[in-house]
Design an enzyme around this catalytic site. Sequence first.
Site, PDB file in Angstrom:
ATOM      1  N   ARG A  97       9.908   0.234  -4.770  1.00 22.22           N
ATOM      2  CA  ARG A  97      11.159   0.851  -4.343  1.00 22.22           C
ATOM      3  C   ARG A  97      12.336  -0.109  -4.426  1.00 22.22           C
ATOM      4  O   ARG A  97      12.197  -1.294  -4.172  1.00 22.22           O
ATOM      5  CB  ARG A  97      11.010   1.379  -2.911  1.00 22.22           C
ATOM      6  CG  ARG A  97      10.069   2.560  -2.811  1.00 22.22           C
ATOM      7  CD  ARG A  97       9.602   2.822  -1.386  1.00 22.22           C
ATOM      8  NE  ARG A  97       8.843   4.067  -1.290  1.00 22.22           N
ATOM      9  CZ  ARG A  97       7.561   4.193  -1.620  1.00 22.22           C
ATOM     10  NH1 ARG A  97       6.881   3.132  -2.046  1.00 22.22           N
ATOM     11  NH2 ARG A  97       6.948   5.361  -1.529  1.00 22.22           N
ATOM     12  N   HIS A 130       9.597   3.355  -8.761  1.00 22.07           N
ATOM     13  CA  HIS A 130       8.768   3.194  -9.969  1.00 22.07           C
ATOM     14  C   HIS A 130       9.550   3.400 -11.274  1.00 22.07           C
ATOM     15  O   HIS A 130       9.042   4.003 -12.220  1.00 22.07           O
ATOM     16  CB  HIS A 130       7.576   4.136  -9.913  1.00 22.07           C
ATOM     17  CG  HIS A 130       6.482   3.700  -8.976  1.00 22.07           C
ATOM     18  ND1 HIS A 130       6.383   2.423  -8.488  1.00 22.07           N
ATOM     19  CD2 HIS A 130       5.436   4.394  -8.434  1.00 22.07           C
ATOM     20  CE1 HIS A 130       5.321   2.335  -7.694  1.00 22.07           C
ATOM     21  NE2 HIS A 130       4.732   3.512  -7.638  1.00 22.07           N
ATOM     22  N   HIS A 158      -1.103   1.172 -12.377  1.00 19.26           N
ATOM     23  CA  HIS A 158      -1.302   2.016 -11.199  1.00 19.26           C
ATOM     24  C   HIS A 158      -2.657   2.729 -11.245  1.00 19.26           C
ATOM     25  O   HIS A 158      -2.756   3.925 -10.944  1.00 19.26           O
ATOM     26  CB  HIS A 158      -0.168   3.036 -11.083  1.00 19.26           C
ATOM     27  CG  HIS A 158       0.208   3.383  -9.675  1.00 19.26           C
ATOM     28  ND1 HIS A 158      -0.686   3.923  -8.785  1.00 19.26           N
ATOM     29  CD2 HIS A 158       1.395   3.271  -9.005  1.00 19.26           C
ATOM     30  CE1 HIS A 158      -0.070   4.140  -7.633  1.00 19.26           C
ATOM     31  NE2 HIS A 158       1.193   3.747  -7.730  1.00 19.26           N
ATOM     32  N   ALA A 159      -3.708   2.002 -11.588  1.00 17.35           N
ATOM     33  CA  ALA A 159      -5.051   2.590 -11.578  1.00 17.35           C
ATOM     34  C   ALA A 159      -5.520   2.803 -10.147  1.00 17.35           C
ATOM     35  O   ALA A 159      -5.240   2.001  -9.251  1.00 17.35           O
ATOM     36  CB  ALA A 159      -6.024   1.691 -12.323  1.00 17.35           C
ATOM     37  N   TYR A 160      -6.249   3.888  -9.959  1.00 14.78           N
ATOM     38  CA  TYR A 160      -6.843   4.227  -8.664  1.00 14.78           C
ATOM     39  C   TYR A 160      -8.348   4.008  -8.762  1.00 14.78           C
ATOM     40  O   TYR A 160      -9.023   4.631  -9.581  1.00 14.78           O
ATOM     41  CB  TYR A 160      -6.585   5.696  -8.314  1.00 14.78           C
ATOM     42  CG  TYR A 160      -5.162   6.031  -7.938  1.00 14.78           C
ATOM     43  CD1 TYR A 160      -4.850   6.424  -6.639  1.00 14.78           C
ATOM     44  CD2 TYR A 160      -4.130   5.978  -8.874  1.00 14.78           C
ATOM     45  CE1 TYR A 160      -3.550   6.753  -6.280  1.00 14.78           C
ATOM     46  CE2 TYR A 160      -2.831   6.304  -8.532  1.00 14.78           C
ATOM     47  CZ  TYR A 160      -2.544   6.691  -7.230  1.00 14.78           C
ATOM     48  OH  TYR A 160      -1.250   7.017  -6.878  1.00 14.78           O
ATOM     49  N   ASP A 180      -0.402   1.710   2.624  1.00 15.67           N
ATOM     50  CA  ASP A 180       0.617   1.770   1.573  1.00 15.67           C
ATOM     51  C   ASP A 180       1.594   0.643   1.859  1.00 15.67           C
ATOM     52  O   ASP A 180       2.706   0.852   2.320  1.00 15.67           O
ATOM     53  CB  ASP A 180       1.324   3.126   1.556  1.00 15.67           C
ATOM     54  CG  ASP A 180       2.209   3.316   0.322  1.00 15.67           C
ATOM     55  OD1 ASP A 180       2.240   2.396  -0.529  1.00 15.67           O
ATOM     56  OD2 ASP A 180       2.854   4.372   0.207  1.00 15.67           O
ATOM     57  N   GLU A 212      -1.866  -2.881  -6.946  1.00 18.18           N
ATOM     58  CA  GLU A 212      -0.702  -2.964  -7.825  1.00 18.18           C
ATOM     59  C   GLU A 212      -0.114  -4.379  -7.778  1.00 18.18           C
ATOM     60  O   GLU A 212       0.717  -4.699  -6.924  1.00 18.18           O
ATOM     61  CB  GLU A 212       0.344  -1.931  -7.420  1.00 18.18           C
ATOM     62  CG  GLU A 212      -0.182  -0.507  -7.383  1.00 18.18           C
ATOM     63  CD  GLU A 212       0.729   0.435  -6.617  1.00 18.18           C
ATOM     64  OE1 GLU A 212       1.943   0.463  -6.927  1.00 18.18           O
ATOM     65  OE2 GLU A 212       0.241   1.128  -5.703  1.00 18.18           O
TER      66      GLU A 212
END
Length: 318
Positions: free
Chosen positions: A63, A87, A161-163, A223, A283
């Site tokens: 952000r 982003h 941004h892999a989960y 987060d 990240e």
Amino acid sequence: MKHSIKNAHIGLNTFNYGATIQQLLIKDKNGNDVNVVLGFDKEEDYYDNPFYLGASIGRYAGRISQGGFSLNGDHFALHQENGVHLHGGKNGLNKKHWQLESMEQDTDTPFITYSVTSPHLEEGYPGNLKVSVTYRLVGNRLEIAYEATTDKATVLNLTNHAYFNLEGKDSVLNHELKLSSKTFVELDKKLLPTGDFLFVKDSAYDFLNPEIIGNKPGFSGIDDVFVLNGEGLAAILYSPETGIEMKVATNQRAMVIYTPEDLGERNFVNGANYGNFSSICFEAQTFPDAPNQPNFPSAVLQPGEVYSNKTILEFGIR
């Protein structure tokens, strides 16, 4: 377009749209392949991807406040929603069709390299920016390397941004997590940095010792921006069910850890089913809102410099 590489340990599938990781196949303790990242079935599914699944993020991950930033006396306005630029804006690098620069399968270290150019003032950012990402398999490691150059001073913060879910299903609440971070960035209600740092000790974010994520007292999701203790090992994630362990190392100063509570109904690859807290993101990046935070390390990239963001994911069986 989809591209695939593999070696004896790892299989990787990517799309050039967003330079996106779709599948990362790792063998579990029984020798079975497990897709340890969340991915969608088709490339078109990523056109509507509000959670940025698997995508390459830029120009600025995280952000930015105040509707933009000032650099060398000039102000650059950025797209914002509710006072937050996220982003890279409305059409960040995750929404571009990257070019396949090179790909090599018949080697001990197979790789895929994508590149993309972001023109001067795209999404409000200065400079013609050239970016590349290389996904390379080296033994039991996936190495992710972003590089970038600019022809004007600009700000830059790239990440992937892999989960991750080391079981390929359900949730990560039963995964064990260890983070090499003693402090995290204080955030306000809009998840923007206040400029202050807090100690993780005795907080919900204290994973200095390995803990089962769902057993953390008061766990309601993560987060947050964690300050890394130095170049090297940043995190370890482990699934007792599959025996798969993933070690995360990076050359970046910080890492956003994100555990989404609910990704909604999605067309996941191979019909995989996930529940609440389906996954966790690592990240690797510099600090969000650094252009407006004088106490944060600079995120400025100058002409003649080469930006470098390297992350290594090392897999093993415990």
